[in-house]
Design an enzyme around this catalytic site. Structure first.
Site, PDB file in Angstrom:
ATOM      1  N   ASN A   9       7.090  -2.568   1.771  1.00  0.00           N
ATOM      2  CA  ASN A   9       5.739  -2.026   1.936  1.00  0.00           C
ATOM      3  C   ASN A   9       5.173  -1.843   0.527  1.00  0.00           C
ATOM      4  O   ASN A   9       5.531  -0.903  -0.171  1.00  0.00           O
ATOM      5  CB  ASN A   9       5.837  -0.682   2.686  1.00  0.00           C
ATOM      6  CG  ASN A   9       4.518   0.054   2.734  1.00  0.00           C
ATOM      7  OD1 ASN A   9       3.461  -0.510   2.406  1.00  0.00           O
ATOM      8  ND2 ASN A   9       4.564   1.319   3.150  1.00  0.00           N
ATOM      9  N   LYS A  11       2.270  -1.071  -0.393  1.00  0.00           N
ATOM     10  CA  LYS A  11       1.237  -0.017  -0.494  1.00  0.00           C
ATOM     11  C   LYS A  11       0.048  -0.524  -1.320  1.00  0.00           C
ATOM     12  O   LYS A  11      -0.224  -1.724  -1.328  1.00  0.00           O
ATOM     13  CB  LYS A  11       1.853   1.278  -1.052  1.00  0.00           C
ATOM     14  CG  LYS A  11       3.100   1.686  -0.259  1.00  0.00           C
ATOM     15  CD  LYS A  11       3.584   3.088  -0.532  1.00  0.00           C
ATOM     16  CE  LYS A  11       4.810   3.384   0.316  1.00  0.00           C
ATOM     17  NZ  LYS A  11       5.343   4.713   0.137  1.00  0.00           N
ATOM     18  N   HIS A  95       2.389   4.872   9.377  1.00  0.00           N
ATOM     19  CA  HIS A  95       3.053   5.271   8.138  1.00  0.00           C
ATOM     20  C   HIS A  95       2.656   6.710   7.802  1.00  0.00           C
ATOM     21  O   HIS A  95       1.509   7.116   8.041  1.00  0.00           O
ATOM     22  CB  HIS A  95       2.682   4.329   6.982  1.00  0.00           C
ATOM     23  CG  HIS A  95       3.525   4.585   5.782  1.00  0.00           C
ATOM     24  ND1 HIS A  95       3.244   5.604   4.894  1.00  0.00           N
ATOM     25  CD2 HIS A  95       4.675   3.997   5.341  1.00  0.00           C
ATOM     26  CE1 HIS A  95       4.196   5.621   3.959  1.00  0.00           C
ATOM     27  NE2 HIS A  95       5.062   4.655   4.201  1.00  0.00           N
ATOM     28  N   GLU A  97       1.841   8.127   5.186  1.00  0.00           N
ATOM     29  CA  GLU A  97       0.659   8.274   4.318  1.00  0.00           C
ATOM     30  C   GLU A  97      -0.622   8.128   5.139  1.00  0.00           C
ATOM     31  O   GLU A  97      -1.614   8.818   4.886  1.00  0.00           O
ATOM     32  CB  GLU A  97       0.733   7.254   3.162  1.00  0.00           C
ATOM     33  CG  GLU A  97       1.763   7.702   2.132  1.00  0.00           C
ATOM     34  CD  GLU A  97       2.504   6.568   1.427  1.00  0.00           C
ATOM     35  OE1 GLU A  97       2.012   5.432   1.405  1.00  0.00           O
ATOM     36  OE2 GLU A  97       3.597   6.846   0.891  1.00  0.00           O
ATOM     37  N   GLU A 167      11.428   7.352   8.809  1.00  0.00           N
ATOM     38  CA  GLU A 167      11.175   7.649   7.397  1.00  0.00           C
ATOM     39  C   GLU A 167      10.942   9.151   7.239  1.00  0.00           C
ATOM     40  O   GLU A 167       9.828   9.636   7.486  1.00  0.00           O
ATOM     41  CB  GLU A 167       9.923   6.908   6.919  1.00  0.00           C
ATOM     42  CG  GLU A 167      10.023   5.409   7.031  1.00  0.00           C
ATOM     43  CD  GLU A 167       9.087   4.708   6.041  1.00  0.00           C
ATOM     44  OE1 GLU A 167       9.600   3.985   5.182  1.00  0.00           O
ATOM     45  OE2 GLU A 167       7.865   4.913   6.109  1.00  0.00           O
ATOM     46  N   GLY A 173       9.126   8.122  -1.626  1.00  0.00           N
ATOM     47  CA  GLY A 173       8.586   8.103  -2.983  1.00  0.00           C
ATOM     48  C   GLY A 173       9.041   9.276  -3.833  1.00  0.00           C
ATOM     49  O   GLY A 173       8.487   9.523  -4.900  1.00  0.00           O
ATOM     50  N   SER A 212      12.983   6.159  -0.276  1.00  0.00           N
ATOM     51  CA  SER A 212      13.754   6.035  -1.520  1.00  0.00           C
ATOM     52  C   SER A 212      15.005   5.164  -1.384  1.00  0.00           C
ATOM     53  O   SER A 212      16.026   5.453  -2.007  1.00  0.00           O
ATOM     54  CB  SER A 212      14.102   7.418  -2.075  1.00  0.00           C
ATOM     55  OG  SER A 212      12.910   8.121  -2.392  1.00  0.00           O
TER      56      SER A 212
HETATM   57  P1  PGA Z   1       9.728   4.559  -0.874  1.00  0.00           P
HETATM   58  O1  PGA Z   1       8.662   4.360   0.319  1.00  0.00           O
HETATM   59  O2  PGA Z   1      10.792   3.499  -0.669  1.00  0.00           O
HETATM   60  O3  PGA Z   1       8.936   4.347  -2.119  1.00  0.00           O
HETATM   61  O4  PGA Z   1      10.286   5.920  -0.728  1.00  0.00           O
HETATM   62  C1  PGA Z   1       9.077   4.031   1.614  1.00  0.00           C
HETATM   63  C2  PGA Z   1       7.873   3.901   2.511  1.00  0.00           C
HETATM   64  O5  PGA Z   1       6.891   4.654   2.320  1.00  0.00           O
HETATM   65  O6  PGA Z   1       7.842   3.075   3.421  1.00  0.00           O
END
Ligand code: PGA
Length: 250
Positions: A9, A11, A95, A97, A167, A173, A212
Site C-alpha cells: 500500500n 499510500k 483502511h 486512515e 491491521e 506506521g 509495521s
Molecule cells: P505500515 O502500514 O506497514 O507502514 O505500518 C501498513 C498499512 O497501513 O497498510
C-alpha cells in the site's frame, strides 16, 4: 492450502520517477518469489502507468479506495467501473486512515466493499482496533463489528470472496509490530468467528496482517497458522525490502 498474498500500500507517496524505479526493482526481484501473489496499490494517479510497467509480469495491482457510488456527480471520487476499465484487480477498502481521517464508517466501508465486488474488483478489507480498544479488551468486539457490517450488507459468501487484512491501528506506521502471537490470536479469532457462519468460507479466506511489517519480522509473522501474508505500507516503498517480504511469504 491458501495462497500467500502480499500487497504493498503505497499510500500518498511517490512520483513518476520514483515509481518507475520501484516497479523495475520489484520486477527484477520477482524471480526470488516462489508462490506468493504480489500486488501493488499505487495512488490513483499512477495506477495506469504502473499497469503499463507491470504488463506481462506476475505482479498485480489495485487501488487504495473506491467510491460506493457507481457514477455521477461525486467530485473527486473514483468508481469501480473506472478501476475495472484499467484492469485493476483489487481495491483496498476500510483502511484505518480512511476510517479515521475521511469518515469511512463501517456502513460506508461495507458499501464500498459491495461496490467493488459487484463491479468485478476484489476488495481487500482492512479491520483492526485502535490502542485504547486493545487496552480495554475490545479487540475482538471491534473486529467482529467491522466484519459484521459486511455480512449484514453482503453475506458471508461475499466476505469469503474478499481478502481480509487485520491491521491493528497502533501498529500502522509506528514501528510497533504486533507480536506474531498477538497477530495470530486475532487471525484465528476471525477465522473461528467466520466459521460459525460457514466453515468452508472461513478456511478458504486469506487473512493478511498489516502494521509495521518489514523484512526482519515478516518470516515469523507469516509462519503463524492463520496469517496468509501481509499488507505492507512503509516497507513497500523500497523494492529490496518489499521483495524480501514477498520472499518470506513463499
Ligand atoms: P505500515 O502500514 O506497514 O507502514 O505500518 C501498513 C498499512 O497501513 O497498510
Amino acid at each position: 492450502m491458501r495462497k500467500p498474498f502480499v500487497a504493498g500500500n503505497w499510500k500518498m507517496n511517490g512520483s513518476r520517477a520514483s515509481i518507475n524505479t520501484l516497479v523495475s526493482g520489484i520486477l527484477e526481484g520477482m524471480s526470488r518469489v516462489n508462490n506468493a501473489e504480489v500486488v501493488v496499490c499505487p495512488s490513483f494517479v499512477y495506477i495506469s502507468e504502473v499497469a503499463d510497467l507491470l504488463e506481462g509480469s506476475a505482479v498485480n495491482y489495485g487501488s487504495q479506495d473506491v467510491a460506493k457510488e457507481e457514477s455521477g456527480a461525486y467530485t473527486g471520487e473514483i468508481s469501480v467501473s473506472m478501476l475495472k476499465d484499467i484492469a485493476c484487480k483489487y481495491a483496498i477498502v476500510g483502511h484505518s486512515e480512511r476510517r479515521a481521517l475521511y469518515g469511512d464508517t463501517d456502513k460506508i466501508v461495507a458499501e464500498k466493499f459491495v461496490a467493488a465486488q459487484n463491479g468485478g474488483v476484489t476488495p481487500i478489507l482492512c479491520v483492526g482496533e485502535v490502542l485504547e480498544e486493545r487496552e480495554s479488551g475490545q479487540t475482538e468486539a471491534v473486529v467482529e463489528r467491522q466484519l459484521q457490517a459486511i455480512i449484514d450488507l453482503a453475506g458471508i459468501n461475499a466476505l469469503g470472496k474478499s481478502v481480509i487484512a487485520y491491521e491493528p491501528v497502533w501498529a500502522i506506521g509506528t514501528g510497533k509490530t504486533a507480536s506474531p502471537e498477538q497477530a495470530q490470536a486475532v487471525h484465528s479469532f476471525i477465522r473461528q468467528w467466520m466459521s460459525k457462519e460457514d466453515g468452508a468460507v472461513a478456511e478458504k479466506v486469506q487473512i493478511l496482517y498489516g502494521g509495521s511489517v518489514k523484512a526482519a519480522n515478516a518470516k515469523e509473522l507469516f509462519s503463524q497458522a492463520d496469517i496468509d501474508g501481509g499488507l505492507i505500507g512503509g516497507a513497500s516503498l523500497a523494492a529490496e525490502e518489499f521483495i524480501s517480504i514477498c520472499e518470506a511469504a513463499g
